[in-house]
Design an enzyme around this catalytic site. Sequence first.
Site, mmCIF file in Angstrom:
data_model
loop_
_atom_site.group_PDB
_atom_site.id
_atom_site.type_symbol
_atom_site.label_atom_id
_atom_site.label_comp_id
_atom_site.label_asym_id
_atom_site.label_seq_id
_atom_site.Cartn_x
_atom_site.Cartn_y
_atom_site.Cartn_z
ATOM 1 N N SER A 7 0.800 -1.222 0.000
ATOM 2 C CA SER A 7 0.000 0.000 0.000
ATOM 3 C C SER A 7 0.830 1.268 0.000
ATOM 4 C CB SER A 7 -0.947 -0.001 1.200
ATOM 5 O OG SER A 7 -0.233 -0.170 2.400
ATOM 6 N N LYS B 196 -11.907 0.204 -1.414
ATOM 7 C CA LYS B 196 -10.944 0.843 -2.309
ATOM 8 C C LYS B 196 -11.490 0.873 -3.737
ATOM 9 C CE LYS B 196 -7.705 0.643 1.193
ATOM 10 N NZ LYS B 196 -7.006 -0.187 2.139
ATOM 11 N N HIS C 9 -5.477 -3.505 -2.256
ATOM 12 C CA HIS C 9 -5.181 -2.570 -3.347
ATOM 13 C C HIS C 9 -5.092 -3.262 -4.702
ATOM 14 C CE1 HIS C 9 -4.443 0.909 -0.773
ATOM 15 N NE2 HIS C 9 -3.921 0.039 0.080
HETATM 16 C C1 LIG Z 1 -7.060 -0.362 3.570
HETATM 17 C C2 LIG Z 1 -6.361 -1.627 3.851
HETATM 18 C C3 LIG Z 1 -6.904 -2.569 4.722
HETATM 19 C C4 LIG Z 1 -8.124 -2.286 5.531
HETATM 20 O O1 LIG Z 1 -9.276 -2.291 4.759
HETATM 21 P P1 LIG Z 1 -10.564 -1.512 5.285
HETATM 22 O O2 LIG Z 1 -11.679 -2.164 4.572
HETATM 23 O O3 LIG Z 1 -10.379 -0.085 4.914
HETATM 24 O O4 LIG Z 1 -10.608 -1.706 6.757
HETATM 25 C C5 LIG Z 1 -6.244 -3.765 4.864
HETATM 26 N N1 LIG Z 1 -5.105 -4.027 4.192
HETATM 27 C C6 LIG Z 1 -4.560 -3.144 3.351
HETATM 28 C C7 LIG Z 1 -3.299 -3.490 2.624
HETATM 29 C C8 LIG Z 1 -5.154 -1.906 3.171
HETATM 30 O O5 LIG Z 1 -4.585 -1.008 2.370
#
Ligand SMILES: *Cc1c(COP(=O)(O)O)cnc(C)c1O
Length: 388
Positions: free
Chosen positions: A177, A236, A205
């Site tokens: 990320s 996302k 992602h």
């Molecule tokens: C955003 C994210 C999460 C968490 O996801 P949410 O649905 O926003 O809680 C988990 N792992 C990664 C790599 C992320 O970027």
Amino acid sequence: MQEFKEILTQLRAEGLYRALLQIDSEASATVRLQGRDVLVFCANNYLGLANDARLKKAATEAIEAWGSGAGAARLVSGNIGLYGAVEKKLAQCKGTAAALVFSTGYMANLGAIGAIVKKGDLILADRLNHASLVDACRLSDARFRVYRHRDTAQLEMLLQKRNAGQNVLIVSDGVFSMEGDIAPLPEILRLADYYDAQVYLDDAHATGVLGENGGGTAAHFGCSSARLIQMGTFSKALGGFGGFVAGTEDLIHLLINKARPFIYTTALPASVLASALAALELFQNDPSLIQQLWRNRAYFVQKISELGFDILGSETPIVPLLIGSPEKALLFSKQLLEKDILVSAIRPPTVPKGTARLRVTLMASHTKEQIDVLLHELECIGQRLKVI
Ligand SMILES: *Cc1c(COP(=O)(O)O)cnc(C)c1O
């Protein structure tokens, strides 16, 4: 408490203080911030679906049909039919037998990893994994060791050192990320086969971004394995909210029975599930959004590399621009905002010390003109602050 003030003063002195910005519009390529329209280059809304009319309509209709809340946990009376439809679609998207929705991706990681491993097991994790994975590994009952970022040689060494008969779970982001690079999944799966380990892949992602139909990292590499557990999120590329885990039928039944963040929380509102379903149908049937995202990414990366920025090996629409010190990264971000461009500065502890960066994320809904505006300001400020 006096101590709170001291902690906050210290954070400010180190350039690590974080504050919330209030947004006064829906999430799109531009948002309303403090009375101005600013360009957004830091959202995870890769396909621009967070304010898509089709998703909004699906959510609105679901509220009319099912109400605003589910009223109970899924194992009690909250397991409305939409869950089944979403989970079936998810399994299709990920090429697995089954899938399970969690309230957020964070809870999916905590719940799944906590349920999969037990005392005496070993977790081997990439050093740059997302904080939610780090928390999940730390809170689990297993022993937890990290290997250098994407270093499968070190991973193999650690696998060789496991105790006889010890269960091993390899844990990695699919797309990292903060770096925007991709885990070497084929090699990780090869090692998992050879050393009889399981693999937990966080595709937050990658879902809706990688693979022709947005299937994620495994789809990107064209690999599949019964050893592979895939996690993802609706928050996302899917433009909504909620998380999920995909894998075998047995895995899903285990999670329903053992994952505490699944059991002890209220089911999601129907509107959230309906928009997730709409998003999944959308990019599975029409790859053009994903193609547009990658065109934007290619254009930006070509131009930004010509300017001399260090993008740290980015391979995806996440493009970090290395700055170094947290103070300078913060100043850069502030000066961009003065030009009505929102790009966040990412500082320790989110990234390793000395690697503070601007994290640019491209969206399918950015226009070439908007990307050009960003490039122009990055060049001006980058020269002024001696980053390039
Ligand atoms: C955003 C994210 C999460 C968490 O996801 P949410 O649905 O926003 O809680 C988990 N792992 C990664 C790599 C992320 O970027």
